[in-house]
Scaffold this motif. Structure first.
Motif, PDB file in Angstrom:
ATOM      1  N   VAL A 146      24.850 -49.613   6.398  1.00 54.97           N
ATOM      2  CA  VAL A 146      23.347 -49.058   6.678  1.00 54.97           C
ATOM      3  C   VAL A 146      23.104 -48.084   5.425  1.00 54.97           C
ATOM      4  CG1 VAL A 146      23.731 -46.766   7.923  1.00 54.97           C
ATOM      5  CG2 VAL A 146      22.130 -48.469   8.664  1.00 54.97           C
ATOM      6  N   LEU A 147      24.090 -47.342   4.810  1.00 48.94           N
ATOM      7  CA  LEU A 147      23.735 -46.732   3.752  1.00 48.94           C
ATOM      8  C   LEU A 147      23.474 -47.698   2.611  1.00 48.94           C
ATOM      9  CD1 LEU A 147      26.709 -44.188   3.908  1.00 48.94           C
ATOM     10  CD2 LEU A 147      24.193 -43.688   4.280  1.00 48.94           C
ATOM     11  N   LEU A 148      24.341 -48.635   2.427  1.00 52.10           N
ATOM     12  CA  LEU A 148      24.090 -49.683   1.133  1.00 52.10           C
ATOM     13  C   LEU A 148      22.839 -50.258   1.282  1.00 52.10           C
ATOM     14  CD1 LEU A 148      25.661 -50.444  -1.342  1.00 52.10           C
ATOM     15  CD2 LEU A 148      26.500 -52.376   0.328  1.00 52.10           C
ATOM     16  N   SER A 149      22.246 -50.474   2.645  1.00 59.18           N
ATOM     17  CA  SER A 149      20.977 -51.155   2.887  1.00 59.18           C
ATOM     18  C   SER A 149      19.795 -50.328   2.211  1.00 59.18           C
ATOM     19  CB  SER A 149      20.556 -51.397   4.415  1.00 59.18           C
ATOM     20  OG  SER A 149      20.632 -50.464   5.038  1.00 59.18           O
ATOM     21  N   LEU A 177      26.026 -60.723   1.259  1.00 60.41           N
ATOM     22  CA  LEU A 177      25.807 -59.135   1.531  1.00 60.41           C
ATOM     23  C   LEU A 177      24.504 -58.741   1.525  1.00 60.41           C
ATOM     24  CD1 LEU A 177      27.283 -56.658   2.247  1.00 60.41           C
ATOM     25  CD2 LEU A 177      27.377 -56.081  -0.529  1.00 60.41           C
ATOM     26  N   MET A 178      23.539 -59.241   0.389  1.00 58.04           N
ATOM     27  CA  MET A 178      22.372 -58.746   0.524  1.00 58.04           C
ATOM     28  C   MET A 178      21.377 -59.364   1.512  1.00 58.04           C
ATOM     29  SD  MET A 178      21.210 -58.530  -3.657  1.00 58.04           S
ATOM     30  CE  MET A 178      21.703 -60.107  -4.208  1.00 58.04           C
ATOM     31  N   SER A 179      21.871 -60.285   2.070  1.00 53.03           N
ATOM     32  CA  SER A 179      21.064 -61.375   3.154  1.00 53.03           C
ATOM     33  C   SER A 179      21.362 -60.226   4.512  1.00 53.03           C
ATOM     34  CB  SER A 179      21.574 -62.605   3.282  1.00 53.03           C
ATOM     35  OG  SER A 179      20.804 -63.090   4.522  1.00 53.03           O
ATOM     36  N   ASP A 180      22.463 -59.958   4.653  1.00 54.36           N
ATOM     37  CA  ASP A 180      22.909 -59.004   5.704  1.00 54.36           C
ATOM     38  C   ASP A 180      22.272 -57.546   5.740  1.00 54.36           C
ATOM     39  OD1 ASP A 180      24.637 -60.894   6.834  1.00 54.36           O
ATOM     40  OD2 ASP A 180      26.455 -59.796   5.826  1.00 54.36           O
ATOM     41  N   LEU A 181      22.231 -57.337   4.370  1.00 52.85           N
ATOM     42  CA  LEU A 181      21.339 -55.602   4.191  1.00 52.85           C
ATOM     43  C   LEU A 181      20.027 -56.001   4.441  1.00 52.85           C
ATOM     44  CD1 LEU A 181      23.435 -54.507   0.860  1.00 52.85           C
ATOM     45  CD2 LEU A 181      23.679 -53.872   3.252  1.00 52.85           C
ATOM     46  N   ARG A 182      19.527 -56.892   4.117  1.00 53.76           N
ATOM     47  CA  ARG A 182      18.010 -56.960   4.397  1.00 53.76           C
ATOM     48  C   ARG A 182      17.743 -57.121   5.759  1.00 53.76           C
ATOM     49  NH1 ARG A 182      18.098 -60.236  -0.579  1.00 53.76           N
ATOM     50  NH2 ARG A 182      18.635 -62.323   0.632  1.00 53.76           N
ATOM     51  N   PHE A 184      19.655 -55.695   8.139  1.00 56.25           N
ATOM     52  CA  PHE A 184      20.095 -54.415   8.426  1.00 56.25           C
ATOM     53  C   PHE A 184      18.705 -53.325   8.464  1.00 56.25           C
ATOM     54  CE2 PHE A 184      24.567 -55.212   7.796  1.00 56.25           C
ATOM     55  CZ  PHE A 184      24.774 -56.134   8.774  1.00 56.25           C
ATOM     56  N   ALA A 185      18.305 -53.485   7.234  1.00 55.73           N
ATOM     57  CA  ALA A 185      17.225 -52.618   6.827  1.00 55.73           C
ATOM     58  C   ALA A 185      15.793 -52.872   7.630  1.00 55.73           C
ATOM     59  CB  ALA A 185      16.941 -52.779   5.273  1.00 55.73           C
ATOM     60  N   GLN A 186      15.884 -54.214   7.857  1.00 55.44           N
ATOM     61  CA  GLN A 186      14.516 -54.648   8.688  1.00 55.44           C
ATOM     62  C   GLN A 186      14.663 -53.987  10.236  1.00 55.44           C
ATOM     63  OE1 GLN A 186      14.092 -58.946   9.162  1.00 55.44           O
ATOM     64  NE2 GLN A 186      11.634 -58.671   9.544  1.00 55.44           N
ATOM     65  N   ARG A 187      15.638 -54.097  10.739  1.00 53.92           N
ATOM     66  CA  ARG A 187      15.882 -53.802  12.197  1.00 53.92           C
ATOM     67  C   ARG A 187      16.458 -52.089  12.266  1.00 53.92           C
ATOM     68  NH1 ARG A 187      20.990 -57.820  13.688  1.00 53.92           N
ATOM     69  NH2 ARG A 187      22.524 -56.665  12.569  1.00 53.92           N
ATOM     70  N   GLY A 188      16.755 -51.605  11.304  1.00 52.63           N
ATOM     71  CA  GLY A 188      17.186 -50.237  11.101  1.00 52.63           C
ATOM     72  C   GLY A 188      18.486 -49.886  11.778  1.00 52.63           C
ATOM     73  N   TYR A 189      19.533 -50.701  11.986  1.00 54.28           N
ATOM     74  CA  TYR A 189      20.856 -50.482  12.196  1.00 54.28           C
ATOM     75  C   TYR A 189      21.499 -51.464  11.535  1.00 54.28           C
ATOM     76  CZ  TYR A 189      20.623 -53.989  16.008  1.00 54.28           C
ATOM     77  OH  TYR A 189      20.158 -55.055  16.737  1.00 54.28           O
ATOM     78  N   ALA A 190      23.053 -51.093  11.513  1.00 48.89           N
ATOM     79  CA  ALA A 190      23.955 -52.037  10.937  1.00 48.89           C
ATOM     80  C   ALA A 190      24.884 -52.308  11.989  1.00 48.89           C
ATOM     81  CB  ALA A 190      24.535 -51.544   9.634  1.00 48.89           C
ATOM     82  N   THR A 200      37.614 -55.096  16.772  1.00 48.28           N
ATOM     83  CA  THR A 200      37.170 -53.680  16.508  1.00 48.28           C
ATOM     84  C   THR A 200      35.785 -53.795  15.822  1.00 48.28           C
ATOM     85  OG1 THR A 200      39.119 -52.350  16.701  1.00 48.28           O
ATOM     86  CG2 THR A 200      37.354 -51.404  15.684  1.00 48.28           C
ATOM     87  N   GLY A 201      34.760 -52.924  16.001  1.00 46.25           N
ATOM     88  CA  GLY A 201      33.689 -53.101  15.258  1.00 46.25           C
ATOM     89  C   GLY A 201      32.952 -51.896  15.206  1.00 46.25           C
ATOM     90  N   GLY A 202      31.626 -51.679  14.546  1.00 46.50           N
ATOM     91  CA  GLY A 202      31.092 -50.510  14.655  1.00 46.50           C
ATOM     92  C   GLY A 202      29.489 -50.835  14.455  1.00 46.50           C
ATOM     93  N   ILE A 203      28.549 -49.935  14.846  1.00 47.37           N
ATOM     94  CA  ILE A 203      27.058 -49.700  14.902  1.00 47.37           C
ATOM     95  C   ILE A 203      26.801 -48.595  14.319  1.00 47.37           C
ATOM     96  CG2 ILE A 203      25.017 -49.867  16.247  1.00 47.37           C
ATOM     97  CD1 ILE A 203      26.664 -51.477  18.361  1.00 47.37           C
ATOM     98  N   SER A 204      25.854 -48.611  13.292  1.00 47.43           N
ATOM     99  CA  SER A 204      25.589 -47.359  12.729  1.00 47.43           C
ATOM    100  C   SER A 204      24.082 -47.342  12.381  1.00 47.43           C
ATOM    101  CB  SER A 204      26.327 -47.121  11.184  1.00 47.43           C
ATOM    102  OG  SER A 204      26.238 -46.118  10.801  1.00 47.43           O
ATOM    103  N   VAL A 205      23.338 -46.136  12.466  1.00 51.20           N
ATOM    104  CA  VAL A 205      21.926 -46.137  11.930  1.00 51.20           C
ATOM    105  C   VAL A 205      21.866 -45.067  10.941  1.00 51.20           C
ATOM    106  CG1 VAL A 205      21.268 -46.412  14.277  1.00 51.20           C
ATOM    107  CG2 VAL A 205      21.395 -44.156  13.728  1.00 51.20           C
ATOM    108  N   PRO A 206      20.675 -45.211  10.308  1.00 47.11           N
ATOM    109  CA  PRO A 206      20.428 -44.168   9.073  1.00 47.11           C
ATOM    110  C   PRO A 206      20.015 -42.687   9.450  1.00 47.11           C
ATOM    111  CG  PRO A 206      18.576 -45.470   9.195  1.00 47.11           C
ATOM    112  CD  PRO A 206      19.834 -46.106  10.212  1.00 47.11           C
ATOM    113  N   VAL A 207      20.218 -41.794   8.875  1.00 47.31           N
ATOM    114  CA  VAL A 207      19.532 -40.544   9.295  1.00 47.31           C
ATOM    115  C   VAL A 207      18.674 -40.089   8.078  1.00 47.31           C
ATOM    116  CG1 VAL A 207      20.289 -38.066   9.776  1.00 47.31           C
ATOM    117  CG2 VAL A 207      21.754 -39.785  10.311  1.00 47.31           C
ATOM    118  N   ARG A 208      17.475 -39.753   8.557  1.00 49.18           N
ATOM    119  CA  ARG A 208      16.510 -39.317   7.684  1.00 49.18           C
ATOM    120  C   ARG A 208      16.752 -38.039   6.947  1.00 49.18           C
ATOM    121  NH1 ARG A 208      10.148 -39.738   9.179  1.00 49.18           N
ATOM    122  NH2 ARG A 208      10.988 -42.020   9.383  1.00 49.18           N
ATOM    123  N   VAL A 209      16.884 -37.783   5.716  1.00 46.16           N
ATOM    124  CA  VAL A 209      17.340 -36.512   4.956  1.00 46.16           C
ATOM    125  C   VAL A 209      16.284 -35.920   4.125  1.00 46.16           C
ATOM    126  CG1 VAL A 209      19.535 -37.118   5.432  1.00 46.16           C
ATOM    127  CG2 VAL A 209      18.491 -38.031   3.182  1.00 46.16           C
TER     128      VAL A 209
END
Length: 253
Positions: A146-149, A177-182, A184-190, A200-209
């Motif tokens: 989600v950071l890379l996106s 990878l870029m396809s995945d990142l696009r 993730f960026a569109q829906r706002g989470y990875a 095992t997996g993970g879900i993450s969201v960006p934090v506005r800073v």
């Protein structure tokens, strides 16, 4: 600082000594330090003695050494990690109370996500690789993705060229990878499934800073069976509420 005959500065050699210690190797003997830091034993002995004198390394009894509390004291003053951790903990606790899963917050550090804080899901059997002050390559974890996106494609392409991953012997596939990142960026989470540990997996969201702050991500790590498609929206919403709180506390809203 003075260089050795090999051209290394004292600071570079000290950094390699400290880098030898990790979560899997918290205590090392002198010969292990010398081998890991690629130093002659006599040089390692001299530097370790100097570092012990100022509290950067401590003897553990017998022949062992560990990182000293003085170094921890100095490192804990790092404004970015300290401020982010202290701000994020209350909101991370809220996520943990709702989801009962591992929760962590991380910030971009070069080609890695540097984890500033984590809360362990006490009833979770899922391994958590995001140690506090530990790193993972950006493309491996949901937090890193989600950071890379948030970066331009030119950065992603350069990242794929310079970063090595044994899972991709021919190189990290940039287009995939870029396809995945696009997405993730569109829906706002990875999402990340099985990339670090099987099952095992993970879900993450960006934090506005704030503008001068490096990008931050908030995420959870859980068993894949808890990441069914029907469960993802609720998990994401819980993370977004906490992310909004962190952003507000950081002064970004």
């Amino acid at each position: 600082m003075a260089n050795s005959t090999s051209g290394d500065s004292v600071l570079a050699r000290v950094e390699r000594i400290l880098a030898a210690f990790g979560s899997d190797t918290p205590v090392l003997q002198l010969r292990d330090i010398a081998r890991s830091a690629r130093l002659p034993t006599s040089t390692a002995h001299r530097l370790v003695a100097d570092m012990k004198q100022i509290g950067w390394i401590e003897p553990t009894g017998g022949q062992g050494y560990r990182v000293g509390t003085r170094l921890w004291e100095l490192a804990s003053r790092a404004a970015l990690a300290e401020d982010l951790a202290s701000v994020a903990i209350p909101f991370m606790s809220d996520v943990h109370a709702v989801l009962r899963q591992h929760v962590h917050v991380g910030v971009v550090e070069g080609d890695d996500v540097l984890f500033a804080e984590r809360i362990l899901g006490k009833k979770s059997d899922v391994p958590l690789r995001s140690n506090v002050a530990g790193r993972l390559p950006l493309h491996q974890s949901a937090a890193g993705l989600v950071l890379l996106s948030q970066y331009p494609e030119s950065f992603v392409r350069e990242y794929c060229e310079r970063v090595r991953d044994s899972s991709f012997p021919e190189g990290i596939p940039a287009e995939r990878l870029m396809s995945d990142l696009r997405r993730f960026a569109q829906r706002g989470y990875a999402l990340q499934r099985g990339r670090i540990d099987e099952g095992t997996g993970g879900i993450s969201v960006p934090v506005r800073v704030p503008q001068a702050h490096r990008p931050v991500a908030l995420g959870v790590v859980m068993a894949l069976e808890d990441m069914a498609a029907a469960e993802v929206p609720g998990i994401v919403q819980t993370l977004r509420v906490a992310s909004h709180g962190i952003s507000r506390a950081l002064g970004a809203l």
